[in-house]
Structure formats: C-alpha cells, structure tokens
Design an enzyme around this catalytic site. Structure first.
Site, PDB file in Angstrom:
ATOM      1  N   GLU A 198       0.836  -1.104   0.056  1.00 12.43           N
ATOM      2  CA  GLU A 198       0.068   0.041   0.204  1.00 12.43           C
ATOM      3  C   GLU A 198       0.987   1.302  -0.010  1.00 12.43           C
ATOM      4  O   GLU A 198       1.706   1.380   0.913  1.00 12.43           O
ATOM      5  CB  GLU A 198      -0.991   0.041   1.302  1.00 12.43           C
ATOM      6  CG  GLU A 198      -2.203   0.554   1.023  1.00 12.43           C
ATOM      7  CD  GLU A 198      -3.340  -0.133   0.050  1.00 12.43           C
ATOM      8  OE1 GLU A 198      -3.087   0.114  -0.929  1.00 12.43           O
ATOM      9  OE2 GLU A 198      -3.747  -1.343   0.375  1.00 12.43           O
TER      10      GLU A 198
ATOM     11  N   THR B 126       2.945   2.012  -1.803  1.00  9.90           N
ATOM     12  CA  THR B 126       4.414   1.732  -2.540  1.00  9.90           C
ATOM     13  C   THR B 126       4.604   1.985  -3.980  1.00  9.90           C
ATOM     14  O   THR B 126       5.577   2.039  -4.374  1.00  9.90           O
ATOM     15  CB  THR B 126       4.678   0.199  -2.198  1.00  9.90           C
ATOM     16  OG1 THR B 126       3.566  -0.498  -2.491  1.00  9.90           O
ATOM     17  CG2 THR B 126       5.122   0.014  -0.992  1.00  9.90           C
TER      18      THR B 126
ATOM     19  N   SER C 219     -24.127   8.020 -17.443  1.00  5.29           N
ATOM     20  CA  SER C 219     -23.887   6.871 -16.274  1.00  5.29           C
ATOM     21  C   SER C 219     -25.087   6.628 -15.618  1.00  5.29           C
ATOM     22  O   SER C 219     -25.811   7.308 -14.990  1.00  5.29           O
ATOM     23  CB  SER C 219     -22.730   7.299 -15.403  1.00  5.29           C
ATOM     24  OG  SER C 219     -22.619   6.370 -14.259  1.00  5.29           O
TER      25      SER C 219
ATOM     26  N   GLY D  57     -16.709   5.141  -4.660  1.00 10.33           N
ATOM     27  CA  GLY D  57     -15.847   5.729  -3.590  1.00 10.33           C
ATOM     28  C   GLY D  57     -15.414   4.999  -2.369  1.00 10.33           C
ATOM     29  O   GLY D  57     -15.493   5.251  -1.445  1.00 10.33           O
TER      30      GLY D  57
ATOM     31  N   GLY E  14     -13.037   2.910  -2.225  1.00 12.24           N
ATOM     32  CA  GLY E  14     -11.914   2.333  -2.155  1.00 12.24           C
ATOM     33  C   GLY E  14     -11.394   1.171  -2.980  1.00 12.24           C
ATOM     34  O   GLY E  14     -10.382   0.483  -2.803  1.00 12.24           O
TER      35      GLY E  14
ATOM     36  N   SER F 189     -11.610   1.308  -6.266  1.00  9.72           N
ATOM     37  CA  SER F 189     -11.089   1.882  -7.537  1.00  9.72           C
ATOM     38  C   SER F 189     -12.123   1.696  -8.757  1.00  9.72           C
ATOM     39  O   SER F 189     -11.998   1.590  -9.910  1.00  9.72           O
ATOM     40  CB  SER F 189      -9.845   1.146  -8.042  1.00  9.72           C
ATOM     41  OG  SER F 189      -8.821   1.957  -8.000  1.00  9.72           O
ATOM     42  N   SER F 190     -13.460   2.240  -8.307  1.00  9.57           N
ATOM     43  CA  SER F 190     -14.245   2.586  -9.570  1.00  9.57           C
ATOM     44  C   SER F 190     -13.518   3.673 -10.331  1.00  9.57           C
ATOM     45  O   SER F 190     -14.011   3.559 -11.513  1.00  9.57           O
ATOM     46  CB  SER F 190     -15.633   3.087  -8.977  1.00  9.57           C
ATOM     47  OG  SER F 190     -15.435   4.464  -8.170  1.00  9.57           O
ATOM     48  N   SER F 191     -12.756   4.688  -9.977  1.00  3.81           N
ATOM     49  CA  SER F 191     -12.367   5.675 -10.690  1.00  3.81           C
ATOM     50  C   SER F 191     -11.583   4.930 -11.872  1.00  3.81           C
ATOM     51  O   SER F 191     -11.515   5.223 -12.969  1.00  3.81           O
ATOM     52  CB  SER F 191     -11.748   6.663  -9.936  1.00  3.81           C
ATOM     53  OG  SER F 191     -10.722   6.010  -9.334  1.00  3.81           O
TER      54      SER F 191
ATOM     55  N   ASP G 165      -3.731   1.388  -9.496  1.00  3.56           N
ATOM     56  CA  ASP G 165      -5.271   0.693  -9.645  1.00  3.56           C
ATOM     57  C   ASP G 165      -5.403   0.467 -11.310  1.00  3.56           C
ATOM     58  O   ASP G 165      -6.482  -0.315 -11.574  1.00  3.56           O
ATOM     59  CB  ASP G 165      -6.147   1.906  -9.480  1.00  3.56           C
ATOM     60  CG  ASP G 165      -6.018   2.290  -7.840  1.00  3.56           C
ATOM     61  OD1 ASP G 165      -5.440   1.505  -7.108  1.00  3.56           O
ATOM     62  OD2 ASP G 165      -6.450   3.355  -7.239  1.00  3.56           O
TER      63      ASP G 165
HETATM   64  P1  ADP Z   1     -13.043   4.805  -5.649  1.00  3.48           P
HETATM   65  O1  ADP Z   1     -12.053   4.895  -7.050  1.00  3.48           O
HETATM   66  O2  ADP Z   1     -12.377   4.458  -4.555  1.00  3.48           O
HETATM   67  O3  ADP Z   1     -14.190   4.233  -5.824  1.00  3.48           O
HETATM   68  P2  ADP Z   1     -12.843   7.561  -6.043  1.00  3.48           P
HETATM   69  O4  ADP Z   1     -13.170   8.974  -5.242  1.00  3.48           O
HETATM   70  O5  ADP Z   1     -11.432   7.560  -6.543  1.00  3.48           O
HETATM   71  O6  ADP Z   1     -13.425   6.550  -5.357  1.00  3.48           O
HETATM   72  O7  ADP Z   1     -13.685   7.584  -7.558  1.00  3.48           O
HETATM   73  C1  ADP Z   1     -14.964   7.869  -7.524  1.00  3.48           C
HETATM   74  C2  ADP Z   1     -15.513   8.973  -8.561  1.00  3.48           C
HETATM   75  O8  ADP Z   1     -15.254   8.076  -9.834  1.00  3.48           O
HETATM   76  C3  ADP Z   1     -16.855   9.333  -8.411  1.00  3.48           C
HETATM   77  O9  ADP Z   1     -17.217  10.144  -7.473  1.00  3.48           O
HETATM   78  C4  ADP Z   1     -17.278   9.657 -10.027  1.00  3.48           C
HETATM   79  O10 ADP Z   1     -16.888  10.940 -10.093  1.00  3.48           O
HETATM   80  C5  ADP Z   1     -16.196   8.576 -10.806  1.00  3.48           C
HETATM   81  N1  ADP Z   1     -17.047   7.089 -10.918  1.00  3.48           N
HETATM   82  C6  ADP Z   1     -16.664   6.015 -10.586  1.00  3.48           C
HETATM   83  N2  ADP Z   1     -17.586   5.168 -11.280  1.00  3.48           N
HETATM   84  C7  ADP Z   1     -18.560   5.781 -11.999  1.00  3.48           C
HETATM   85  C8  ADP Z   1     -19.520   5.492 -12.690  1.00  3.48           C
HETATM   86  N3  ADP Z   1     -20.183   4.239 -12.917  1.00  3.48           N
HETATM   87  N4  ADP Z   1     -20.165   6.495 -13.308  1.00  3.48           N
HETATM   88  C9  ADP Z   1     -19.801   7.725 -13.166  1.00  3.48           C
HETATM   89  N5  ADP Z   1     -18.881   7.961 -12.339  1.00  3.48           N
HETATM   90  C10 ADP Z   1     -18.126   7.385 -11.856  1.00  3.48           C
HETATM   91 MG    MG Z   2     -10.254   5.890  -7.015  1.00  2.35          MG
END
Ligand code: ADP
Ligand code: MG
Length: 381
Positions: A33, A35, A67, A125, A127, A129-131, A175
């Site tokens: 982590e 790293t 989305s 959001g 953690g 890695s949806s981003s 990620d």
């Molecule tokens: P994590 O990556 O841990 O989930 P982040 O704060 O890094 O959290 O990323 C979350 C952000 O990514 C959301 O606030 C949004 O802006 C974007 N996001 C992630 N998934 C989607 C999705 N399916 N549709 C639209 N935006 C998304």
């Molecule tokens: Mg993220």
C-alpha cells in the site's frame, strides 16, 4: 447487467445501437500500500465487480456521456466538445472519461468523439477503484473502436497520466494496472520501477479459505489532500537519503536510513514503505509455497504499519480489522488509499458467518462481500 440490457440502456439514452460493450474491474490490493509511487511492489487482484460501457463512435467531434450509477449522471447526458477538452476544464464524474480521451489524443492517437453509456457494480468511492475501472473501460473501448492498439501496460499508463494531468490527482499506477492487467484466479505482482508483472496463483477455495471485502462506507474529507502530502513526504525522505525513491532503501539498511533522517514523520513514512515492500515479498514467497493461510499475519502487520506509521487508517477501518481478528480471522487490513474505504479479511470458510456477523454488529453501516480474483478488462460478447 447482461450485454443485451447494456445495449438496450444505451439505445434508450442515445436513440441508436452501440457498436460494442466493454468491461473493466475494480480491484482490491492484497498487500503493497502506497508503495506504487515509491517505485516499489504492489499486489492487487481484480474484483468480479466491473464498470461496463456501451459505446458508439461519433464523427462530429462530440463526446456524450451518461452513467446509470446511483446519484451520478442523474443530471442526464454530459456533452463535451472533443477539441475543447483541457486539463481542469471538466467538472464532476465526466472528467474521468474526458481525461482519458484527451490523454489519448495528446499521445498522438487518432481517437475522436463517442456516445458512451456506463453501468457499474463497483461500489463508488469505496476504495475499490471505481475511478480506475471507469478510466480503463473508457480507454479500452475508445482504442479498440478507433483502431489503436496500445499494450495493456501502455493503456494503464495513459489512464494514470489522465488522472495526474487532467483530473489533477497525483496517483500512482497500481489501480489502472490492476484493472487493465489482472487475470482470473491470480494476484498480480507488479514491480512499479521496472513495470515487470507476474501473475501469482491465488486460489482461496482450494485451501478452504475466504477473502471478505468490507466497505466501511465512510470516506473522510481530507483523504484527497492527504494523499499528496504523503507522496511529497516520501519523496522528501528519499531526497534526504540521497536516493531516487524509498524503494532503494534495502530492508537490511532500514535502521541506518532511519538514523539518517531528520524528523519523526519522515522516519515513519520510510519505515512503512520499506517494511511494506518486504511484506509483498513475504506474501509472494508464501503463496508460491502454497501456504496461503500463512499470509494472514503479514496482512495484519501491514495494517498496523498503515495505522501507526503511515497513519492513514481511521476508526471505522480499525473496528473492522480489530473485530475480525478478535473473532479469529487469519489476517485483516485496510486496503486502498486510506481514511475510509474498504478493509479485507482473510478467514477460514467455516468462520465466515461468525466473523461476518460480528463485523455487521460492530459497524452496522458497513457492507461486505466474499470475493475471488476476477478477470481484467475485456470486450463483452
Ligand atoms: P474509488 O475509486 O475508491 O471508488 P474515487 O473517489 O477515486 O473512489 O472515485 C469515485 C469517483 O469516480 C466518483 O465520484 C465519480 O466521479 C467517478 N465514478 C466512478 N464510477 C463511476 C460510474 N460508474 N459512473 C460515473 N462516475 C463514476
Ligand atoms: Mg479511485
């Protein structure tokens, strides 16, 4: 959501058929982590949870994004002019896909406009890695549709660059590599300096084990600013030691390095990074030896280091870890950037109900699921 349902949703939004569908997973990091931006080792695996995109090209220079994620994209379709994309110029969630398109074009790839509809099963959001899943699915779809053929590693690096430059977050590459390069049934050992990858078999069921992911559903407000400060602190420590990165402190030289550092904060950051790289090597050695259950204490030691030295845990994560261990888990740690998000718990199959229920009672807001390593990003159908 099935591929047909994804296509139907696209058609409902954009009034025509998509050209294809793609999926990219979220990830958990088993060990290693913070790293990645220290040129060190990480060991994530892909979740079966994915972000999916239905996409069709446009020839009028427009990028239209939608989305279905709850609370995101509720404002309808975001429409952008590809020629006017610029770092800092895009607001909200659309900046992630906009950043990817801009970065591909900056790198000289002939990628243009598109209509894109996203759905996701990755907790946003949390953690997990949806981003990165959003970035990688966008990059994979656009490059395939426009006939660009980057390697998976190049694709991940482009996505990281898009987040660094366009979104303005100084994240490492773990990620994006995880989402783009992981394979089913394996954890991915990545040496961030050389970018060497090795898929390490990680078969929990064969040994009667389970891995629980617990989303605390908190994200403390200072998380984003703290990340930059931690990164700057690690770079300052390496500079004070006259080294390119903390990766270059050998485990056997840790005490000497600590003695050479000017203050306690730099010593704590250094101790975490150096011992964490060591823990990645220990976990790999144990997995290679078929001793999966024995990685538990190494995971727990990683949590203690993140809590006491790197200081990025929080009360909710500690409650999950402490509860799991008190109920007999083999190991537990926070995973991801810190200050909230998710924890992972390694346990024996027979203990899953007991430990899971104890976590539910200790942190009622949390959501948990059992997981196995899923595939990396791919085209659907
Ligand atoms: P994590 O990556 O841990 O989930 P982040 O704060 O890094 O959290 O990323 C979350 C952000 O990514 C959301 O606030 C949004 O802006 C974007 N996001 C992630 N998934 C989607 C999705 N399916 N549709 C639209 N935006 C998304
Ligand atoms: Mg993220």
């Amino acid at each position: 959501m099935t591929e047909a349902a994804l296509g139907a949703a696209f058609t409902e939004v954009f009034g025509r058929a998509p050209e294809g569908g793609w999926a990219a997973p979220g990830r958990v990091n088993l060990i290693g982590e913070h790293t990645d931006y220290n040129d060190g080792f990480v060991m994530p695996f892909a979740l079966p949870h994915t972000t999916r995109a239905a996409v069709a090209r446009r020839d009028d220079g427009r990028l239209r994004l939608h989305s279905a994620a709850t609370g995101i994209g509720a404002g309808g379709v975001v429409e952008l002019d590809v020629a006017r994309l610029a770092p800092g110029a895009t607001e909200g969630w659309a900046r992630y896909p906009a950043a990817v398109l801009w970065t591909l074009r900056e790198a000289g790839h002939p990628v243009g406009g598109a209509d894109i509809h996203y759905t996701s099963t990755v907790p946003v959001g949390g953690g997990l890695s949806s981003s990165a899943a959003l970035q990688v699915v966008t990059a994979l779809a656009l490059t395939e549709l426009y006939g660009v053929e980057p390697t998976r590693q190049e694709l991940a690096l482009l996505c990281q660059r898009s987040e660094n430059v366009y979104v303005g977050a100084p994240v490492g590459v773990m990620d994006q590599i995880a989402s783009a390069c992981c394979t089913e049934g394996h954890a991915l050992h990545l040496d961030v300096r050389s970018m060497a990858q090795r898929q390490v078999p990680f078969d929990l069921a064969a040994e009667g084990l389970r891995l629980l992911v617990v989303d605390t559903r908190v994200k403390h407000a200072h998380a984003d600013g703290a990340y930059g400060e931690l990164r700057a602190g690690c770079e300052a420590a390496a500079a004070a030691l006259g080294l390119p990165a903390l990766r270059d402190v050998a485990y056997g030289d840790l005490d000497a390095a600590l003695a050479a550092l000017p203050d306690d904060r730099l010593r704590r950051l250094t101790r975490h990074i150096v011992t964490e790289n060591r823990r990645v090597e220990e976990v790999i050695a144990l997995l290679d030896a078929g001793r999966t259950a024995d990685i538990g204490p190494v995971l727990t030691a990683g949590h203690v280091s993140l809590r006491d030295d790197f200081r990025i845990s929080c009360a909710e994560l500690d409650v999950v870890v402490d509860t799991a261990l008190a109920e007999g888990a083999l190991g537990a740690r926070m995973t991801g950037g810190g200050f909230g998000g998710s924890a992972i718990v390694l346990l024996e199959e027979s203990a899953e109900e007991r430990i899971g229920s104890a976590i539910d009672r200790a942190l009622p807001q949390s959501r948990r699921f059992t997981t196995v390593p899923g595939p990396g990003a791919h085209r659907l159908g």
